[in-house]
Design a protein around this motif. Structure first.
Motif, PDB file in Angstrom:
ATOM      1  N   GLU A  67      -2.376   4.237 -16.373  1.00  0.00           N
ATOM      2  CA  GLU A  67      -1.625   5.385 -15.861  1.00  0.00           C
ATOM      3  C   GLU A  67      -1.255   5.129 -14.409  1.00  0.00           C
ATOM      4  O   GLU A  67      -2.058   4.641 -13.628  1.00  0.00           O
ATOM      5  CB  GLU A  67      -2.457   6.660 -15.978  1.00  0.00           C
ATOM      6  CG  GLU A  67      -2.704   7.066 -17.416  1.00  0.00           C
ATOM      7  CD  GLU A  67      -3.510   8.352 -17.511  1.00  0.00           C
ATOM      8  OE1 GLU A  67      -3.497   9.148 -16.545  1.00  0.00           O
ATOM      9  OE2 GLU A  67      -4.153   8.547 -18.545  1.00  0.00           O
ATOM     10  N   GLY A  68      -0.056   5.477 -14.058  1.00  0.00           N
ATOM     11  CA  GLY A  68       0.401   5.314 -12.686  1.00  0.00           C
ATOM     12  C   GLY A  68       0.811   3.883 -12.392  1.00  0.00           C
ATOM     13  O   GLY A  68       0.975   3.059 -13.300  1.00  0.00           O
ATOM     14  N   PRO A  69       0.937   3.566 -11.118  1.00  0.00           N
ATOM     15  CA  PRO A  69       1.383   2.223 -10.740  1.00  0.00           C
ATOM     16  C   PRO A  69       0.301   1.172 -11.021  1.00  0.00           C
ATOM     17  O   PRO A  69      -0.885   1.484 -11.103  1.00  0.00           O
ATOM     18  CB  PRO A  69       1.656   2.349  -9.245  1.00  0.00           C
ATOM     19  CG  PRO A  69       0.819   3.490  -8.800  1.00  0.00           C
ATOM     20  CD  PRO A  69       0.721   4.428  -9.963  1.00  0.00           C
ATOM     21  N   THR A  70       0.731  -0.071 -11.131  1.00  0.00           N
ATOM     22  CA  THR A  70      -0.202  -1.177 -11.336  1.00  0.00           C
ATOM     23  C   THR A  70      -1.034  -1.348 -10.075  1.00  0.00           C
ATOM     24  O   THR A  70      -0.490  -1.499  -8.980  1.00  0.00           O
ATOM     25  CB  THR A  70       0.569  -2.485 -11.622  1.00  0.00           C
ATOM     26  OG1 THR A  70       1.469  -2.254 -12.698  1.00  0.00           O
ATOM     27  CG2 THR A  70      -0.357  -3.610 -11.969  1.00  0.00           C
ATOM     28  N   ARG A  71      -2.372  -1.330 -10.253  1.00  0.00           N
ATOM     29  CA  ARG A  71      -3.242  -1.442  -9.092  1.00  0.00           C
ATOM     30  C   ARG A  71      -4.598  -1.988  -9.511  1.00  0.00           C
ATOM     31  O   ARG A  71      -4.997  -1.897 -10.669  1.00  0.00           O
ATOM     32  CB  ARG A  71      -3.410  -0.104  -8.398  1.00  0.00           C
ATOM     33  CG  ARG A  71      -4.071   0.939  -9.262  1.00  0.00           C
ATOM     34  CD  ARG A  71      -3.923   2.337  -8.648  1.00  0.00           C
ATOM     35  NE  ARG A  71      -4.491   3.366  -9.501  1.00  0.00           N
ATOM     36  CZ  ARG A  71      -3.934   3.841 -10.598  1.00  0.00           C
ATOM     37  NH1 ARG A  71      -2.774   3.367 -11.004  1.00  0.00           N
ATOM     38  NH2 ARG A  71      -4.517   4.785 -11.307  1.00  0.00           N
ATOM     39  N   TYR A  72      -5.287  -2.548  -8.521  1.00  0.00           N
ATOM     40  CA  TYR A  72      -6.622  -3.092  -8.749  1.00  0.00           C
ATOM     41  C   TYR A  72      -7.318  -3.177  -7.413  1.00  0.00           C
ATOM     42  O   TYR A  72      -6.699  -3.474  -6.386  1.00  0.00           O
ATOM     43  CB  TYR A  72      -6.540  -4.489  -9.375  1.00  0.00           C
ATOM     44  CG  TYR A  72      -7.828  -5.274  -9.293  1.00  0.00           C
ATOM     45  CD1 TYR A  72      -8.861  -5.043 -10.185  1.00  0.00           C
ATOM     46  CD2 TYR A  72      -8.000  -6.253  -8.321  1.00  0.00           C
ATOM     47  CE1 TYR A  72     -10.048  -5.759 -10.112  1.00  0.00           C
ATOM     48  CE2 TYR A  72      -9.175  -6.982  -8.241  1.00  0.00           C
ATOM     49  CZ  TYR A  72     -10.192  -6.730  -9.131  1.00  0.00           C
ATOM     50  OH  TYR A  72     -11.357  -7.443  -9.060  1.00  0.00           O
ATOM     51  N   CYS A  73      -8.620  -2.916  -7.433  1.00  0.00           N
ATOM     52  CA  CYS A  73      -9.432  -3.067  -6.232  1.00  0.00           C
ATOM     53  C   CYS A  73     -10.742  -3.734  -6.631  1.00  0.00           C
ATOM     54  O   CYS A  73     -11.417  -3.276  -7.558  1.00  0.00           O
ATOM     55  CB  CYS A  73      -9.689  -1.697  -5.593  1.00  0.00           C
ATOM     56  SG  CYS A  73     -10.508  -1.811  -4.001  1.00  0.00           S
ATOM     57  N   THR A  77     -14.697  -4.222  -2.442  1.00  0.00           N
ATOM     58  CA  THR A  77     -13.691  -3.850  -1.448  1.00  0.00           C
ATOM     59  C   THR A  77     -13.561  -2.329  -1.395  1.00  0.00           C
ATOM     60  O   THR A  77     -13.594  -1.655  -2.425  1.00  0.00           O
ATOM     61  CB  THR A  77     -12.327  -4.482  -1.813  1.00  0.00           C
ATOM     62  OG1 THR A  77     -12.498  -5.886  -1.947  1.00  0.00           O
ATOM     63  CG2 THR A  77     -11.286  -4.213  -0.753  1.00  0.00           C
ATOM     64  N   SER A  78     -13.373  -1.816  -0.203  1.00  0.00           N
ATOM     65  CA  SER A  78     -13.232  -0.371  -0.001  1.00  0.00           C
ATOM     66  C   SER A  78     -11.954   0.148  -0.666  1.00  0.00           C
ATOM     67  O   SER A  78     -10.907  -0.500  -0.625  1.00  0.00           O
ATOM     68  CB  SER A  78     -13.199  -0.078   1.499  1.00  0.00           C
ATOM     69  OG  SER A  78     -12.754   1.224   1.745  1.00  0.00           O
ATOM     70  N   LEU A  85      -2.859  -0.465   1.302  1.00  0.00           N
ATOM     71  CA  LEU A  85      -1.909  -1.347   0.635  1.00  0.00           C
ATOM     72  C   LEU A  85      -0.802  -0.532  -0.027  1.00  0.00           C
ATOM     73  O   LEU A  85       0.378  -0.858   0.062  1.00  0.00           O
ATOM     74  CB  LEU A  85      -2.651  -2.201  -0.396  1.00  0.00           C
ATOM     75  CG  LEU A  85      -1.969  -3.427  -0.954  1.00  0.00           C
ATOM     76  CD1 LEU A  85      -1.635  -4.422   0.148  1.00  0.00           C
ATOM     77  CD2 LEU A  85      -2.855  -4.090  -1.990  1.00  0.00           C
ATOM     78  N   ARG A  86      -1.185   0.570  -0.686  1.00  0.00           N
ATOM     79  CA  ARG A  86      -0.220   1.448  -1.363  1.00  0.00           C
ATOM     80  C   ARG A  86       0.750   2.074  -0.366  1.00  0.00           C
ATOM     81  O   ARG A  86       1.946   2.184  -0.625  1.00  0.00           O
ATOM     82  CB  ARG A  86      -0.973   2.551  -2.116  1.00  0.00           C
ATOM     83  CG  ARG A  86      -0.061   3.579  -2.762  1.00  0.00           C
ATOM     84  CD  ARG A  86      -0.848   4.655  -3.484  1.00  0.00           C
ATOM     85  NE  ARG A  86      -1.846   5.332  -2.678  1.00  0.00           N
ATOM     86  CZ  ARG A  86      -1.610   6.399  -1.909  1.00  0.00           C
ATOM     87  NH1 ARG A  86      -0.404   6.914  -1.837  1.00  0.00           N
ATOM     88  NH2 ARG A  86      -2.585   6.954  -1.222  1.00  0.00           N
ATOM     89  N   ARG A  87       0.230   2.491   0.793  1.00  0.00           N
ATOM     90  CA  ARG A  87       1.080   3.139   1.806  1.00  0.00           C
ATOM     91  C   ARG A  87       2.014   2.151   2.500  1.00  0.00           C
ATOM     92  O   ARG A  87       2.955   2.554   3.171  1.00  0.00           O
ATOM     93  CB  ARG A  87       0.207   3.802   2.877  1.00  0.00           C
ATOM     94  CG  ARG A  87      -0.507   5.020   2.420  1.00  0.00           C
ATOM     95  CD  ARG A  87      -1.142   5.759   3.569  1.00  0.00           C
ATOM     96  NE  ARG A  87      -1.861   4.877   4.472  1.00  0.00           N
ATOM     97  CZ  ARG A  87      -2.940   5.227   5.168  1.00  0.00           C
ATOM     98  NH1 ARG A  87      -3.424   6.441   5.055  1.00  0.00           N
ATOM     99  NH2 ARG A  87      -3.536   4.376   5.976  1.00  0.00           N
ATOM    100  N   GLY A  88       1.711   0.881   2.395  1.00  0.00           N
ATOM    101  CA  GLY A  88       2.553  -0.114   3.062  1.00  0.00           C
ATOM    102  C   GLY A  88       2.076  -0.437   4.459  1.00  0.00           C
ATOM    103  O   GLY A  88       2.855  -0.925   5.280  1.00  0.00           O
ATOM    104  N   ALA A 152      -7.466  -6.934  -3.601  1.00  0.00           N
ATOM    105  CA  ALA A 152      -6.801  -5.773  -4.199  1.00  0.00           C
ATOM    106  C   ALA A 152      -5.322  -6.090  -4.370  1.00  0.00           C
ATOM    107  O   ALA A 152      -4.778  -6.973  -3.710  1.00  0.00           O
ATOM    108  CB  ALA A 152      -6.975  -4.553  -3.308  1.00  0.00           C
ATOM    109  N   PHE A 153      -4.684  -5.339  -5.270  1.00  0.00           N
ATOM    110  CA  PHE A 153      -3.230  -5.398  -5.369  1.00  0.00           C
ATOM    111  C   PHE A 153      -2.729  -4.039  -5.810  1.00  0.00           C
ATOM    112  O   PHE A 153      -3.456  -3.242  -6.411  1.00  0.00           O
ATOM    113  CB  PHE A 153      -2.729  -6.525  -6.288  1.00  0.00           C
ATOM    114  CG  PHE A 153      -3.202  -6.466  -7.707  1.00  0.00           C
ATOM    115  CD1 PHE A 153      -2.598  -5.629  -8.638  1.00  0.00           C
ATOM    116  CD2 PHE A 153      -4.247  -7.261  -8.128  1.00  0.00           C
ATOM    117  CE1 PHE A 153      -3.024  -5.587  -9.946  1.00  0.00           C
ATOM    118  CE2 PHE A 153      -4.687  -7.234  -9.441  1.00  0.00           C
ATOM    119  CZ  PHE A 153      -4.076  -6.390 -10.354  1.00  0.00           C
TER     120      PHE A 153
END
Length: 174
Positions: A67-73, A77-78, A85-88, A152-153
């Motif tokens: 669900e939502g954007p592709t992400r991983y942490c 990692t905090s 990273l998401r905010r740019g 993270a990505f």
């Protein structure tokens, strides 16, 4: 020419007269061909690159929230780093465009990018996988999760490629 002499003997005599006073050269000063130091260093770097290249598995499928954007942490990692990273807040220093590449070519390019980022102490990279048939869009997160350097990505902001790219946060090694 005397009747007992042969033409070969005359040739030998003429040759001896021509080379009289010449001494034989000792040929022990020529060393075998050696590759220049620069070439050796390049070969050593290529061997080191091959050793450090990460073989990504196509079988491994990590659990990633669909669900939502592709992400991983990474668990160590905090979550705040993922938010930044998401905010740019992180500006990518290296960019990789995987458009038109096969999966094998994309793996090689990804491995080379991560190795170059490690060598040059780059913390954030942008990888553009494009839209297409979503093959690389699905495979890229699976490969990134496997790499020990990836912290993270997150799906990139619109300015860095939007949903056709990922921003990747990497470990900085000292």
């Amino acid at each position: 020419m005397t009747p007992t002499s042969f033409p070969e003997d005359d040739d030998k005599a003429l040759f001896k007269a021509a080379v009289q006073g010449v001494r034989k050269i000792k040929q022990d000063t020529i060393s075998p061909h050696r590759a220049p130091v620069k070439v050796k260093a390049q070969r050593q770097m290529v061997r080191k690159d091959r050793a450090e290249a990460h073989p990504f598995s196509d079988v491994y499928e990590p659990y990633l929230d669909q669900e939502g954007p592709t992400r991983y942490c990474d668990p160590d990692t905090s979550a705040y780093e993922l938010k930044k990273l998401r905010r740019g807040d992180y500006v990518p220093e290296f960019f990789l465009d995987l458009h038109g590449l096969t999966q094998e070519q994309a793996k090689e390019e990804l491995s080379a990018l991560l190795l170059a980022a490690k060598r040059q102490h780059v913390q954030c990279v942008s990888i553009m996988h494009g839209h297409g048939k979503h093959v690389l869009k699905k495979k890229l997160p699976m490969w990134l999760v496997q790499h020990p350097q990836v912290l993270a990505f997150h799906q990139a902001t619109r300015s860095w490629g939007g949903d056709a790219a990922l921003l990747v946060l990497l470990k900085l090694e000292v």
